[in-house]
Design an enzyme around this catalytic site. Structure first.
Site, PDB file in Angstrom:
ATOM      1  N   GLU A 121       3.090  14.452  -8.446  1.00 16.06           N
ATOM      2  CA  GLU A 121       3.713  15.682  -7.835  1.00 16.06           C
ATOM      3  C   GLU A 121       4.796  16.299  -8.622  1.00 16.06           C
ATOM      4  O   GLU A 121       5.882  15.453  -8.579  1.00 16.06           O
ATOM      5  CB  GLU A 121       4.041  15.359  -6.378  1.00 16.06           C
ATOM      6  N   GLU A 152      -1.865  12.171  -2.167  1.00 16.02           N
ATOM      7  CA  GLU A 152      -1.735  10.580  -3.016  1.00 16.02           C
ATOM      8  C   GLU A 152      -3.186  10.314  -2.999  1.00 16.02           C
ATOM      9  O   GLU A 152      -3.470   9.639  -4.259  1.00 16.02           O
ATOM     10  CB  GLU A 152      -0.809   9.853  -2.236  1.00 16.02           C
ATOM     11  N   PHE A 190       7.743   8.580  -3.442  1.00 13.33           N
ATOM     12  CA  PHE A 190       8.376   7.630  -2.749  1.00 13.33           C
ATOM     13  C   PHE A 190       7.221   6.777  -2.481  1.00 13.33           C
ATOM     14  O   PHE A 190       6.077   6.893  -2.306  1.00 13.33           O
ATOM     15  CB  PHE A 190       8.651   8.120  -1.512  1.00 13.33           C
ATOM     16  N   ASP A 195       7.158   4.944  -0.143  1.00 10.06           N
ATOM     17  CA  ASP A 195       6.865   5.010   1.027  1.00 10.06           C
ATOM     18  C   ASP A 195       5.372   5.605   1.382  1.00 10.06           C
ATOM     19  O   ASP A 195       4.791   5.382   2.414  1.00 10.06           O
ATOM     20  CB  ASP A 195       7.844   5.736   1.914  1.00 10.06           C
ATOM     21  N   HIS A 254      11.445   7.273   3.793  1.00  8.25           N
ATOM     22  CA  HIS A 254      11.775   7.505   2.552  1.00  8.25           C
ATOM     23  C   HIS A 254      12.679   6.505   2.030  1.00  8.25           C
ATOM     24  O   HIS A 254      13.357   6.805   0.846  1.00  8.25           O
ATOM     25  CB  HIS A 254      12.316   8.671   2.256  1.00  8.25           C
TER      26      HIS A 254
END
Lengths: 378, 337
Positions: free
Chosen positions: B30, B70, B93, B95, B139
């Site tokens: 991204e 993702e 991230f 996360d 995050h």
């Protein structure tokens, strides 16, 4: 006041990055008599442990640094003087030193120049130049080594002459290209280096593979060589621990490499984790393993040295000396026996394949003395 | 030749040099180009922190901006790897791993095994982890132990620029899926890095500091906090050996055990949640294989078992710091039966 009979024993600088060392153990009691070259105190740095030797004879009057102390480069470790000096005078010396010593400055000034680079044909060669005067000395390291192999020697030899320590092609931070990897090619790179820096003639000292290269230069271009010092040299007989060469090239991890590096020293404790890490960092670089493999085939095949010039030693016209550690486990010290009488030979007890590190003060005296005598002999 | 660069530059250099070295290496993620599909300058961003900046102008379509899905682009990277490319996907991230967990955990990690060894999946997923920047619970996590738990994945947690470059190049050349966890607070840290390409083998811990009294095992940012504590403790005569495993899968058991056998006292510092973590895993390893050497109970310095707090004062208390490490070391150093 700088009484010539008083010697201030200071923390040496071993290698470009050393800023301080730790006093591990005193080897001489206060009041003990010492001779030049005697080991006085064991010192440990991040990278290496070694002993500091007495530069002059005298009595060790004062141990200024305690065991366990970390002392900056150039800092006072002890005071050596003639037997009759008054204790008050020693106190004065210690006080004066403490008042005037600036650690940072000393560490920088004794560090001298850092390494430089020169273009030799298609290769970039890294080297260290110290001192001034001629004829200069050129130091050639062995297989898998680099200019730091001379960290105990380059400074000591630079009194009265320029000392050049270089990284051979494929080694240290010089270009990875080793051509066909032969001794001839490496010798050509060294003479190319000497041409590029207008060094000729020079005292050439070579260790192990570097010895074979030095020998090759002395045979093919004697006019370039003022004297030849061969230390645990390759090129003097067929025997070599080929398993070490293979193991050194193959080792990718710390334990495997440590086991190989320990074979180089009579005292395996000298192989610190930092030393192993530094060699690993070099070996991990793309192209290094290939360069080493190629270089190995240039002088070792079928478990023995393939390139030796023992029979041609008689042709050498320049003053030549040979230095060997008696406990050398890589190339046997027996290669130093039965050579022409004109060659000065010294065997060092208690040293392995790296006498210039393990018996640094003896090797420094031998190299400096030989170079001085060769310089005055027509 | 080695020179001093940042962790971030080391990662960029590893990607750049290995892309130059191997045309099958591609990048996706991204905003890793920034500007794709919109008016304005291409290469405007180079990722949210600029890690991939400069690579699009050099390698063009081999550097791909992906939609913010993702599951789609990690799936695409896994598929591209299975069919012969060497993709390096940036998952902004760590996360967000939950979104694409199937693609990683149940696909990429299983291919080699389920296809009888005939399929290889040389995919690398680079991702940012760690607390400390006021980015709140979604995050700021450190989920490397979740991936360490999965057979078929390799997991890398570099703590310095030299390791970051060497481990990333090794990850790209590795024929199995590798996840690289980069701590967001380390990107600007500096260290000596060779200009040339080099690789660091997986499963070789780094003994960052030698010492004979207490072994500290730490990863990523915690290596630095541990070193800080070790310096303070050294002034009081407690010498710590600090071990950075560098990769959690494979894990260099031997270096850890060797150190514990000489010190007999252990502190494990882990930024991840305290349950089922690298701290508990390494602790179990030591208890099983070095029990006879232990002279004190193993101490773990970890955050509490809570989400990473948003309030700055709480976040500062949450992440292990040098003081907490120091306290734990003093506890094990002073312990006697």
């Amino acid at each position: 006041m700088r009484d010539p009979e008083i010697h201030r024993l200071t923390m040496p600088k071993w290698g470009l990055t050393m800023t301080a060392g730790m006093v591990v153990k005193w080897l001489v009691d206060e009041g003990g008599e010492v001779a030049a070259g005697d080991e006085l105190v064991e010192v440990e740095t991040e990278k290496i442990a070694s002993a500091v030797e007495a530069a002059t004879a005298g009595v060790l009057h004062r141990r200024v640094a305690d065991e366990g102390d970390t002392v900056p480069v150039g800092g006072l470790l002890g005071v050596i003087a003639g037997p009759d000096i008054a204790p008050e005078q020693i106190d004065l010396i210690v006080e004066e030193f403490a008042e005037t010593f600036v650690p940072g400055e000393e560490a920088v000034t004794t560090g001298g120049p850092s390494t430089q680079r020169v273009q030799v044909g298609d290769r970039s060669i890294r080297y260290l130049a110290l001192g001034e005067g001629g004829p200069p000395a050129v130091l050639l390291h062995g297989f898998g080594g680099d200019l730091n192999n001379w960290l105990f020697n380059s400074d000591a030899l630079s009194t009265g002459r320029t000392v050049y320590a270089l990284d051979l092609p494929g080694h240290g931070e010089s270009s990875r290209d080793v051509g066909d990897g032969s001794i001839d090619t490496l010798a050509g790179a060294v003479t190319g280096f000497m041409d590029a820096l207008a060094i000729s003639p020079a005292h050439i000292a070579g260790h192990s593979l570097g010895g074979a290269i030095a020998l090759q230069i002395a045979l093919s271009e004697p006019a370039r060589v003022a004297s030849l010092s061969l230390i645990a040299s390759a090129g003097l007989g067929p025997e070599i621990d080929a398993g070490f060469i293979e193991g050194f090239v193959a080792a990718e991890r710390r334990r495997a490499l440590r086991d190989e590096l320990q074979k180089l020293f009579a005292d395996p404790a000298l192989v610190t984790r930092r030393l192993v890490d530094d060699v690993l960092k070099f070996k991990r670089i793309d192209g290094v393993a290939d360069a080493l493999r190629k270089t190995a085939t240039g002088f070792v095949s079928g478990g023995a040295q393939s390139h030796y010039l023992r029979d041609r030693l008689g042709e050498i016209t320049v003053p030549t000396q040979i230095i060997w550690g008696e406990m050398d486990g890589i190339i046997p010290a027996s290669h130093a026996a039965g050579l022409p009488d004109s060659i000065e030979t010294t065997l060092l007890p208690g040293a392995g394949h790296m006498p210039m590190m393990e018996a640094a003060s003896e090797v420094n005296l031998l190299l400096a003395g030989f170079m001085e005598r060769a310089a005055v002999t027509p | 030749m080695a020179r001093t660069i940042t962790y971030q530059q080391a990662i960029n250099e590893a990607l750049d040099q290995e892309m130059g070295n191997d045309p099958s290496v591609i990048l996706m993620g991204e905003d890793i180009v920034g500007g794709s599909g919109a008016d304005g300058e291409m290469d405007a961003w180079g990722g949210p922190l600029g890690i991939t900046k400069g690579l699009y102008p050099k390698y063009g379509d081999r550097v791909m901006d992906t939609p913010i899905t993702e599951s789609a682009f990690i799936g695409a990277a896994v598929g591209a790897a299975a069919s012969g490319l060497r993709p390096v996907a940036e998952l902004m991230f760590s996360d967000f791993m939950g979104v694409c967990f199937d693609q990683i955990y149940n696909q990429a990690a299983k291919f080699r095994y389920m296809f009888g060894g005939k399929a290889e999946t040389p995919v690398v997923i680079r991702t940012m982890y760690g607390a400390g920047i006021r980015a709140a619970a979604q995050h700021s996590q450190s989920p490397y132990s979740i991936f360490t738990h999965v057979p078929g994945l390799k997991v890398v947690v570099p703590s310095n620029p030299y390791d970051a470059k060497g481990l990333l190049i090794q990850a790209i050349r590795d024929n199995d899926p590798v996840i690289c966890f980069e701590h967001k607070s380390l990107y600007q840290t500096e260290g000596e890095v060779p200009e040339e390409l080099y690789t660091l083998p997986f499963g070789e811990a780094n003994v960052v500091r030698e010492g004979g009294d207490v072994t500290i095992i730490a990863l990523g940012l915690m290596v630095h906090r541990s070193l800080e504590a070790a310096e303070t403790l050294a002034a009081d005569g407690i010498e710590c050996e600090v071990i950075d495993p560098r990769t959690t899968s494979p894990l260099d058991d031997e270096t850890i055990l060797e150190s514990v056998e000489s010190t007999g006292r252990v502190v494990i510092v882990d930024e991840a949640s305290p349950r089922c973590s690298m701290a508990t895993d390494i602790s179990a390893l030591i208890a099983r294989d070095a029990f006879g050497s232990l002279e004190a109970p193993i101490q773990m310095v970890t955050p509490p078992h809570t989400p990473v707090p948003f309030a700055g004062s709480l976040e500062d208390l949450y992440v292990p710091d040098a003081t907490k490490i120091e306290t734990a070391v003093r506890q094990v150093a002073g312990y006697s039966r």
